[in-house]
Every structure is written in C-alpha cells, then in structure tokens.
Design an enzyme around this catalytic site. Structure first.
Site, PDB file in Angstrom:
ATOM      1  N   SER A 132      37.588  49.789  17.549  1.00  8.99           N
ATOM      2  CA  SER A 132      38.660  50.102  16.595  1.00  8.99           C
ATOM      3  C   SER A 132      38.695  51.564  16.144  1.00  8.99           C
ATOM      4  O   SER A 132      39.699  52.003  15.611  1.00  8.99           O
ATOM      5  CB  SER A 132      38.551  49.206  15.361  1.00  8.99           C
ATOM      6  OG  SER A 132      37.408  49.541  14.609  1.00  8.99           O
ATOM      7  N   LYS A 165      35.863  52.640   9.078  1.00 13.26           N
ATOM      8  CA  LYS A 165      37.313  52.898   9.156  1.00 13.26           C
ATOM      9  C   LYS A 165      37.643  54.221   8.465  1.00 13.26           C
ATOM     10  O   LYS A 165      36.852  54.765   7.720  1.00 13.26           O
ATOM     11  CB  LYS A 165      38.113  51.778   8.480  1.00 13.26           C
ATOM     12  CG  LYS A 165      37.811  50.377   8.972  1.00 13.26           C
ATOM     13  CD  LYS A 165      38.269  50.131  10.377  1.00 13.26           C
ATOM     14  CE  LYS A 165      37.880  48.722  10.801  1.00 13.26           C
ATOM     15  NZ  LYS A 165      37.937  48.552  12.227  1.00 13.26           N
TER      16      LYS A 165
END
Length: 193
Positions: free
Chosen positions: A55, A99
């Site tokens: 990701s 993230k």
C-alpha cells in the site's frame, strides 16, 4: 676473548609504552561507548518495524524494515505529508499500519470522482492514481480535534482512512513517524519523504 670481525647488529628491544596502552584503550572504549549510545538512542527514541503489504509503494516496499521516531510527536503534531505508524483503532493485536497524512484535525475531507479534496481544494492529482473507491469520504467529513486522515501512496491497493474499519486516525493511536528505511534488493537505505 676473541672479537668478531665484520658488521654486528644489535637487536633493540621493543617496549610497549604506557602512552600507547592508554591510546589503544581510549580508542576501544570510545568505540564501545559510541555503539552503546547509538543502541540506547534507537531503542529509547525509536523502534524498528516491517512494512506489510504494497500500500505504500513506490515509497516503501513489502517486507522493508523502517525505523520509527517515537519521540518526535511528543513535542510536535503530525504534519501533512508525514508517513506515520499507527495501530488501527488502537487495536494492540493488529500489526502496525504505515500511511501518509493527507488531512489534519479540523479539515474537511471528501473524494470526488477519484480525486481527494481537503477543505474544497483538490490534491495534486499527478502524484497519485485516481482512487476507484471513495469509501467513507464519498460524502464530506470534518475531522475532529484529534483526528488525522491517512492514505497509502498506492491508493487503489491501500486499506486506509477510507475504510470503515479504520476511518480517521486518532492521535492516541499514532505510534510515531517513519523516518528511515533500510535497503532492499533494488533500493538503498534513506530517509522517508
């Protein structure tokens, strides 16, 4: 007594001076102290974890080790663009998520036609792919005082704040800032941008 004719060589005995012993001891002690100090610094201020999944590609890769600065956010707050490490919803049984912060407390977030809007202003769309799924920000949301909105750099493969089971990240669940990555087969070590 007979004297030998010709050249004669005398061996001079080498002595270890006290000065030389002190110098060697100082170098060994200095090296040991530097290694010990570095280890104490890394374990008290930082931690090491692995990237799980794709990701955050192309910034970080699956299996790559990163160092996390746990101390920095005790003095300051996360900023837009920071890559943070957190436990989703504070779940101690989950793995650490890594993230990028895209919106700060008090800001309004919405995804319209695959484009991220923060306070009505579109994010630079050339850096990231258009998002196929807007998730919970299909409709506009306003972040609370202690909430951050995070997305993975590989937006269409990322489970992030768009997902209902993660949502906006609470400040209390942020473990620290990812600041250094170890090398992979294709890429060397370096600071995380």
């Amino acid at each position: 007594m007979r004297r030998s004719k010709g050249l004669s060589f005398y061996e001079k005995k080498k002595r270890v001076s006290l000065h030389m012993v002190r110098e060697i001891f100082g170098m060994v002690f200095g090296t040991f102290a530097a290694v010990l100090l570095a280890a104490v610094f890394v374990f008290s201020v930082g931690m090491r974890t692995n990237v799980i999944g794709v990701s955050m590609e192309p910034t970080l890769y699956n299996g790559q080790q990163i160092l996390v600065n746990r101390f920095g956010y005790k003095l300051t707050s996360p900023k837009k663009g920071d890559v943070i490490v957190f436990l989703p919803n504070g779940n101690q049984n989950a793995h650490y998520y890594i993230k990028r912060v895209v919106a700060l407390p008090g800001e309004t977030v919405q995804i319209i036609e695959g484009q991220l809007y923060v306070d009505g202003v579109p994010e630079d769309n050339e850096t990231y792919d258009k998002m196929e799924d807007a998730g919970i920000v299909e409709n506009e949301i306003v972040l609370k005082n202690d909430e951050y909105f995070v997305l993975g750099d590989n937006r269409n493969i990322s489970e992030d704040s768009r997902s209902g089971n993660i949502g906006p990240v609470n400040r209390d669940t942020i473990y620290g800032k990812a600041w250094f990555h170890m090398g992979t087969e294709n890429e060397g070590m370096g600071l995380i941008q």
